[in-house]
Design a protein around this motif. Sequence first.
Motif, short mmCIF file in Angstrom:
data_model
loop_
_atom_site.label_atom_id
_atom_site.label_comp_id
_atom_site.label_asym_id
_atom_site.label_seq_id
_atom_site.Cartn_x
_atom_site.Cartn_y
_atom_site.Cartn_z
N PRO A 98 11.68 44.59 48.93
CA PRO A 98 12.96 43.88 49.02
C PRO A 98 14.06 44.81 49.52
O PRO A 98 13.95 46.04 49.39
CB PRO A 98 13.22 43.46 47.56
CG PRO A 98 11.91 43.56 46.87
CD PRO A 98 11.16 44.65 47.56
N GLU A 99 15.12 44.23 50.06
CA GLU A 99 16.23 45.03 50.61
C GLU A 99 16.79 45.99 49.56
O GLU A 99 17.11 47.14 49.86
CB GLU A 99 17.33 44.12 51.14
CG GLU A 99 17.05 43.49 52.49
CD GLU A 99 15.98 42.42 52.40
OE1 GLU A 99 15.77 41.86 51.30
OE2 GLU A 99 15.33 42.13 53.43
N ALA A 100 16.91 45.51 48.32
CA ALA A 100 17.48 46.36 47.26
C ALA A 100 16.62 47.58 47.00
O ALA A 100 17.14 48.65 46.65
CB ALA A 100 17.64 45.54 45.98
N ALA A 148 11.14 56.18 39.29
CA ALA A 148 10.96 57.63 39.19
C ALA A 148 11.77 58.35 40.26
O ALA A 148 12.35 59.42 40.02
CB ALA A 148 9.48 57.98 39.31
N MET A 149 11.84 57.77 41.47
CA MET A 149 12.62 58.36 42.55
C MET A 149 14.09 58.45 42.17
O MET A 149 14.77 59.44 42.45
CB MET A 149 12.48 57.51 43.82
CG MET A 149 11.14 57.62 44.50
SD MET A 149 10.83 56.27 45.68
CE MET A 149 12.32 56.31 46.66
N GLU A 150 14.59 57.41 41.52
CA GLU A 150 16.01 57.34 41.18
C GLU A 150 16.36 58.21 39.97
O GLU A 150 17.35 58.92 39.97
CB GLU A 150 16.38 55.88 40.89
CG GLU A 150 17.87 55.64 40.72
CD GLU A 150 18.64 55.74 42.02
OE1 GLU A 150 19.88 55.87 41.95
OE2 GLU A 150 18.03 55.69 43.11
N GLU A 151 15.51 58.14 38.94
CA GLU A 151 15.82 58.82 37.68
C GLU A 151 15.25 60.24 37.59
O GLU A 151 15.66 61.02 36.74
CB GLU A 151 15.26 57.99 36.50
CG GLU A 151 15.74 56.55 36.45
CD GLU A 151 17.23 56.45 36.23
OE1 GLU A 151 17.80 57.37 35.61
OE2 GLU A 151 17.84 55.45 36.67
N THR A 159 28.02 50.53 49.94
CA THR A 159 28.65 51.83 49.73
C THR A 159 27.60 52.94 49.67
O THR A 159 27.84 54.07 50.10
CB THR A 159 29.47 51.83 48.43
OG1 THR A 159 30.37 50.72 48.45
CG2 THR A 159 30.27 53.12 48.28
N ARG A 160 26.42 52.60 49.16
CA ARG A 160 25.34 53.59 49.10
C ARG A 160 24.98 54.09 50.49
O ARG A 160 24.60 55.24 50.68
CB ARG A 160 24.11 53.02 48.40
CG ARG A 160 23.01 54.07 48.21
CD ARG A 160 21.76 53.48 47.58
NE ARG A 160 21.93 53.33 46.14
CZ ARG A 160 21.63 52.22 45.47
NH1 ARG A 160 21.18 51.16 46.10
NH2 ARG A 160 21.78 52.17 44.16
N ALA A 161 25.11 53.21 51.49
CA ALA A 161 24.83 53.60 52.88
C ALA A 161 25.81 54.67 53.34
O ALA A 161 25.43 55.63 54.02
CB ALA A 161 24.89 52.39 53.80
N ALA A 162 27.09 54.50 52.98
CA ALA A 162 28.11 55.49 53.35
C ALA A 162 27.81 56.84 52.69
O ALA A 162 27.94 57.90 53.31
CB ALA A 162 29.50 54.99 52.94
N ILE A 163 27.38 56.78 51.43
CA ILE A 163 27.04 58.01 50.71
C ILE A 163 25.83 58.68 51.38
O ILE A 163 25.79 59.91 51.54
CB ILE A 163 26.72 57.71 49.22
CG1 ILE A 163 27.98 57.19 48.53
CG2 ILE A 163 26.18 58.94 48.51
CD1 ILE A 163 27.74 56.64 47.13
N ALA A 164 24.86 57.87 51.78
CA ALA A 164 23.66 58.41 52.44
C ALA A 164 24.02 59.10 53.75
O ALA A 164 23.53 60.19 54.04
CB ALA A 164 22.66 57.27 52.70
N ARG A 166 16.95 52.28 48.27
CA ARG A 166 16.77 53.51 47.49
C ARG A 166 16.33 54.68 48.37
O ARG A 166 16.40 55.84 47.93
CB ARG A 166 15.72 53.29 46.39
CG ARG A 166 16.07 52.19 45.41
CD ARG A 166 17.23 52.56 44.53
NE ARG A 166 17.59 51.49 43.61
CZ ARG A 166 18.59 51.56 42.76
NH1 ARG A 166 19.35 52.65 42.71
NH2 ARG A 166 18.87 50.54 41.97
N PHE A 167 15.83 54.38 49.56
CA PHE A 167 15.41 55.45 50.47
C PHE A 167 16.61 55.91 51.29
O PHE A 167 17.39 55.10 51.79
CB PHE A 167 14.31 54.95 51.40
CG PHE A 167 12.99 54.73 50.72
CD1 PHE A 167 12.09 55.78 50.55
CD2 PHE A 167 12.65 53.47 50.23
CE1 PHE A 167 10.88 55.58 49.92
CE2 PHE A 167 11.44 53.26 49.59
CZ PHE A 167 10.55 54.31 49.43
N LEU A 168 16.75 57.21 51.45
CA LEU A 168 17.84 57.76 52.23
C LEU A 168 17.70 57.38 53.70
O LEU A 168 18.66 56.93 54.33
CB LEU A 168 17.87 59.29 52.10
CG LEU A 168 19.03 60.00 52.80
CD1 LEU A 168 20.31 59.84 51.97
CD2 LEU A 168 18.72 61.47 53.02
#
Length: 307
Positions: A156-158, A119-122, A240-245, A162-164
């Motif tokens: 899990p790490e994945a 729900a957080m993602e979508e 890459t998500r970390a860079a975006i965050a 999902r959290f900023l």
Amino acid sequence: MNTTVTNLIEKYETQVLGQSKNVRLLFTAVLAQGHVLIEGVPGTGKTQMVKTFAQLVSATFNRIQFTPDLLPSDITGSTIYNMHESEFKTIKGPIFSNVLLADEINRTPAKTQAALLEAMEEKQVTIQGKTYPLPNFFFVAATQNPIEYEGTYPLPEAQQDRFLFKLTVDFPSLESETKVLQEVISGQLNQTSAMTTEEALLEMIEDVKKVTIQDSIADYIMQIVRKTRDTPNIQLGASTRAAIAIGKSAKAWAYIEGRDYITPDDVKNVALPSLRHRIQLSPYAELEGTNLDETIQELVGSVTVPR
């Protein structure tokens, strides 16, 4: 700095004593349209921090106490048959709110955790095959206790990715803690009143998107993230998500500071909470007692700052 933002943060800091940096980081995450994972021992004001924010921005607030027997439908909602009207009726769960506090998220099984993270993602929930959108302003703060791991289901790490931000809440200073004690015992703790509206908050979020990021700053962010993959003490580097965050949250931090452009200091201020849940120390470093936060700060400090 925007007057509304200044007043809101000042009021927030007077209501949540001794957590000035975390208060600012939580507001930064909201403006960057991210969610936060808050870790701290019981009684350090994690719930108060999130609830107070919801009150300040006139947002609807729901709290879910995560337990081992919690089901996904307890969060998202379910469909029941109404015998009086001879039809099925959808009962929406507590996730349909502006601000959701997922208390002790690591105490519930992976299936229930996944329902919340999806729900957080979508920003939508599916109940019995029908999709329902969540509110335009939707923010999740999940808490976990760092000292009791018996009977828990660690994220899990994945899923942590999902959290900023991951915020760590420590004990406040002696002065702040004494003030909390005095105000609560004497009944003088002020009631939190709204400082802005959901509509105004959404406008701030749109304004954050207009903050510019120069090529040199974008390169600086990537150099930090890529260095996490080449550091001996780090086994799992940032994605890459970390860079975006980091980029998104640096824009929000710059906006709070009253600027429409990012500086290297903005990046430094958000790098630690953006990275601490996205990288893993090597087993050797852990055996040596290496501190994760210190490792990240040293890594960030070793990257050449653009001029």
